[in-house]
Motif scaffolding. Sequence first.
Motif, PDB file in Angstrom:
ATOM      1  N   LEU A   1       0.879  -1.125   0.594  1.00 10.71           N
ATOM      2  CA  LEU A   1       0.530  -0.234  -0.195  1.00 10.71           C
ATOM      3  C   LEU A   1       0.799   1.204   0.177  1.00 10.71           C
ATOM      4  CD1 LEU A   1      -2.897   1.148  -0.285  1.00 10.71           C
ATOM      5  CD2 LEU A   1      -2.820   1.022   2.912  1.00 10.71           C
ATOM      6  N   THR A   2       0.453   1.257  -1.565  1.00 12.91           N
ATOM      7  CA  THR A   2       1.530   3.152  -1.638  1.00 12.91           C
ATOM      8  C   THR A   2       0.562   4.691  -0.983  1.00 12.91           C
ATOM      9  OG1 THR A   2       1.094   3.305  -3.729  1.00 12.91           O
ATOM     10  CG2 THR A   2       2.772   1.941  -2.717  1.00 12.91           C
ATOM     11  N   ALA A   3       0.936   5.779  -1.086  1.00 17.92           N
ATOM     12  CA  ALA A   3       0.915   6.657  -0.319  1.00 17.92           C
ATOM     13  C   ALA A   3      -0.082   7.451  -1.930  1.00 17.92           C
ATOM     14  CB  ALA A   3       1.755   7.734   0.055  1.00 17.92           C
ATOM     15  N   GLU A   4       0.356   6.966  -2.863  1.00 16.82           N
ATOM     16  CA  GLU A   4      -0.333   7.176  -3.935  1.00 16.82           C
ATOM     17  C   GLU A   4      -1.695   6.759  -3.922  1.00 16.82           C
ATOM     18  OE1 GLU A   4       0.117   7.010  -8.668  1.00 16.82           O
ATOM     19  OE2 GLU A   4       1.966   6.211  -8.123  1.00 16.82           O
ATOM     20  N   ASP A   5      -1.819   4.904  -3.794  1.00 16.95           N
ATOM     21  CA  ASP A   5      -3.010   4.208  -3.540  1.00 16.95           C
ATOM     22  C   ASP A   5      -4.002   4.933  -2.715  1.00 16.95           C
ATOM     23  OD1 ASP A   5      -1.891   2.440  -5.300  1.00 16.95           O
ATOM     24  OD2 ASP A   5      -0.950   1.231  -3.697  1.00 16.95           O
ATOM     25  N   VAL A   6      -3.715   5.769  -1.377  1.00 18.38           N
ATOM     26  CA  VAL A   6      -4.152   5.868  -0.653  1.00 18.38           C
ATOM     27  C   VAL A   6      -5.049   7.370  -0.215  1.00 18.38           C
ATOM     28  CG1 VAL A   6      -3.926   7.297   2.380  1.00 18.38           C
ATOM     29  CG2 VAL A   6      -2.686   5.289   1.870  1.00 18.38           C
ATOM     30  N   ARG A   7      -4.055   8.203  -1.507  1.00 18.95           N
ATOM     31  CA  ARG A   7      -3.992   9.141  -1.781  1.00 18.95           C
ATOM     32  C   ARG A   7      -5.192   9.309  -3.062  1.00 18.95           C
ATOM     33  NH1 ARG A   7       0.068  11.765  -2.705  1.00 18.95           N
ATOM     34  NH2 ARG A   7       0.730  10.453  -4.815  1.00 18.95           N
ATOM     35  N   GLY A   8      -4.972   8.508  -3.771  1.00 16.25           N
ATOM     36  CA  GLY A   8      -6.491   7.487  -4.927  1.00 16.25           C
ATOM     37  C   GLY A   8      -7.496   7.433  -4.567  1.00 16.25           C
ATOM     38  N   PHE A   9      -7.447   6.505  -3.060  1.00 17.67           N
ATOM     39  CA  PHE A   9      -8.426   5.753  -2.867  1.00 17.67           C
ATOM     40  C   PHE A   9      -9.484   7.385  -2.098  1.00 17.67           C
ATOM     41  CE2 PHE A   9     -10.797   4.527   1.010  1.00 17.67           C
ATOM     42  CZ  PHE A   9     -11.823   4.045   0.967  1.00 17.67           C
ATOM     43  N   ALA A  10      -9.146   8.390  -1.786  1.00 18.15           N
ATOM     44  CA  ALA A  10      -9.288   9.353  -0.750  1.00 18.15           C
ATOM     45  C   ALA A  10     -10.065  10.056  -1.707  1.00 18.15           C
ATOM     46  CB  ALA A  10      -7.931   9.620   0.174  1.00 18.15           C
ATOM     47  N   SER A  11      -9.615  10.574  -2.826  1.00 18.96           N
ATOM     48  CA  SER A  11     -10.057  11.113  -4.021  1.00 18.96           C
ATOM     49  C   SER A  11     -11.647  10.576  -4.336  1.00 18.96           C
ATOM     50  CB  SER A  11      -8.757  11.307  -4.818  1.00 18.96           C
ATOM     51  OG  SER A  11      -8.806  10.716  -5.158  1.00 18.96           O
ATOM     52  N   VAL A  12     -11.309   9.765  -4.705  1.00 22.80           N
ATOM     53  CA  VAL A  12     -12.617   8.997  -5.278  1.00 22.80           C
ATOM     54  C   VAL A  12     -13.085   9.462  -4.120  1.00 22.80           C
ATOM     55  CG1 VAL A  12     -12.961   6.814  -5.938  1.00 22.80           C
ATOM     56  CG2 VAL A  12     -11.106   7.814  -6.611  1.00 22.80           C
ATOM     57  N   TYR A  13     -13.160   8.389  -2.987  1.00 25.25           N
ATOM     58  CA  TYR A  13     -14.461   8.588  -1.578  1.00 25.25           C
ATOM     59  C   TYR A  13     -14.970   9.995  -1.717  1.00 25.25           C
ATOM     60  CZ  TYR A  13     -16.643   7.904   3.197  1.00 25.25           C
ATOM     61  OH  TYR A  13     -16.920   7.925   4.134  1.00 25.25           O
ATOM     62  N   LEU A  14     -14.274  11.231  -1.180  1.00 23.90           N
ATOM     63  CA  LEU A  14     -14.483  12.305  -1.549  1.00 23.90           C
ATOM     64  C   LEU A  14     -15.473  13.292  -2.388  1.00 23.90           C
ATOM     65  CD1 LEU A  14     -11.530  14.192   0.149  1.00 23.90           C
ATOM     66  CD2 LEU A  14     -13.792  13.113   1.373  1.00 23.90           C
ATOM     67  N   ALA A  15     -14.865  12.605  -3.493  1.00 21.10           N
ATOM     68  CA  ALA A  15     -15.609  13.380  -5.511  1.00 21.10           C
ATOM     69  C   ALA A  15     -17.163  12.189  -4.547  1.00 21.10           C
ATOM     70  CB  ALA A  15     -15.103  13.018  -5.834  1.00 21.10           C
ATOM     71  N   ALA A  16     -16.809  10.873  -4.944  1.00 20.74           N
ATOM     72  CA  ALA A  16     -18.181  10.200  -4.490  1.00 20.74           C
ATOM     73  C   ALA A  16     -19.248  10.960  -3.821  1.00 20.74           C
ATOM     74  CB  ALA A  16     -18.293   8.581  -4.297  1.00 20.74           C
ATOM     75  N   THR A  17     -18.884  11.028  -2.766  1.00 20.71           N
ATOM     76  CA  THR A  17     -19.880  11.446  -1.496  1.00 20.71           C
ATOM     77  C   THR A  17     -20.289  13.172  -1.852  1.00 20.71           C
ATOM     78  OG1 THR A  17     -18.421  10.248   0.236  1.00 20.71           O
ATOM     79  CG2 THR A  17     -19.070  12.136   1.185  1.00 20.71           C
ATOM     80  N   ALA A  18     -19.683  13.745  -2.853  1.00 18.64           N
ATOM     81  CA  ALA A  18     -19.998  15.018  -2.896  1.00 18.64           C
ATOM     82  C   ALA A  18     -20.798  15.152  -4.176  1.00 18.64           C
ATOM     83  CB  ALA A  18     -18.697  15.570  -3.758  1.00 18.64           C
ATOM     84  N   ALA A  19     -20.583  14.036  -4.641  1.00 20.88           N
ATOM     85  CA  ALA A  19     -21.497  13.801  -6.212  1.00 20.88           C
ATOM     86  C   ALA A  19     -22.558  13.229  -5.613  1.00 20.88           C
ATOM     87  CB  ALA A  19     -21.080  12.473  -6.976  1.00 20.88           C
ATOM     88  N   ILE A  20     -23.400  12.903  -4.532  1.00 23.96           N
ATOM     89  CA  ILE A  20     -23.992  12.264  -3.921  1.00 23.96           C
ATOM     90  C   ILE A  20     -24.890  13.240  -3.050  1.00 23.96           C
ATOM     91  CG2 ILE A  20     -24.834  10.211  -2.310  1.00 23.96           C
ATOM     92  CD1 ILE A  20     -23.043   8.336  -2.678  1.00 23.96           C
ATOM     93  N   PHE A  21     -24.293  13.566  -2.162  1.00 21.43           N
ATOM     94  CA  PHE A  21     -24.569  15.248  -1.713  1.00 21.43           C
ATOM     95  C   PHE A  21     -25.228  16.189  -2.490  1.00 21.43           C
ATOM     96  CE2 PHE A  21     -22.230  13.850   2.784  1.00 21.43           C
ATOM     97  CZ  PHE A  21     -22.830  13.626   2.651  1.00 21.43           C
ATOM     98  N   ALA A  22     -24.594  16.416  -3.495  1.00 19.82           N
ATOM     99  CA  ALA A  22     -25.057  17.123  -4.629  1.00 19.82           C
ATOM    100  C   ALA A  22     -26.706  16.502  -5.443  1.00 19.82           C
ATOM    101  CB  ALA A  22     -23.870  17.705  -5.654  1.00 19.82           C
ATOM    102  N   PHE A  23     -26.655  15.655  -5.471  1.00 17.26           N
ATOM    103  CA  PHE A  23     -28.015  14.961  -5.739  1.00 17.26           C
ATOM    104  C   PHE A  23     -28.762  14.398  -4.902  1.00 17.26           C
ATOM    105  CE2 PHE A  23     -25.073  12.673  -9.188  1.00 17.26           C
ATOM    106  CZ  PHE A  23     -26.050  13.116 -10.289  1.00 17.26           C
ATOM    107  N   ILE A  24     -28.652  14.695  -3.467  1.00 20.19           N
ATOM    108  CA  ILE A  24     -29.933  14.737  -2.459  1.00 20.19           C
ATOM    109  C   ILE A  24     -30.079  15.658  -2.270  1.00 20.19           C
ATOM    110  CG2 ILE A  24     -30.070  13.687   0.242  1.00 20.19           C
ATOM    111  CD1 ILE A  24     -28.311  11.458  -0.593  1.00 20.19           C
ATOM    112  N   LEU A  25     -29.265  16.958  -2.204  1.00 19.20           N
ATOM    113  CA  LEU A  25     -29.556  18.360  -1.647  1.00 19.20           C
ATOM    114  C   LEU A  25     -30.014  19.500  -3.579  1.00 19.20           C
ATOM    115  CD1 LEU A  25     -27.100  18.668   0.846  1.00 19.20           C
ATOM    116  CD2 LEU A  25     -28.713  18.270   0.959  1.00 19.20           C
TER     117      LEU A  25
END
Length: 63
Positions: free
Chosen positions: A39-63
Motif C-alpha cells: 500500500l503506497t501513499a499514491e494508493d491512499v491518495r487515490g482512494f481518498a480522492s475517489v471517496y470524497l468525489a463520490a460523497t460530494a456527488a451523492i450529497f449534490a444529488f440529494i440536496l
Amino acid sequence: MRRNLVLTDETARHWFRRSLPPHVKADLIPIPAESLWRLTAEDVRGFASVYLAATAAIFAFIL
C-alpha cells in the motif's frame, strides 16, 4: 527459412503468453507478487480522492 516444429512455448503457463513469439516475450519483466500487495501513499491518495468525489456527488444529488 527455418520453421519450428512446435509453434508454442510450453514453459509459459498462460495460454496467451505461450502463443507470443520469442522476440515479444524478451521484453516481459516478471513482477514479484509481494510488490503488488504494498500500500503506497499514491494508493491512499487515490482512494481518498475517489471517496470524497463520490460523497460530494451523492450529497449534490440529494440536496
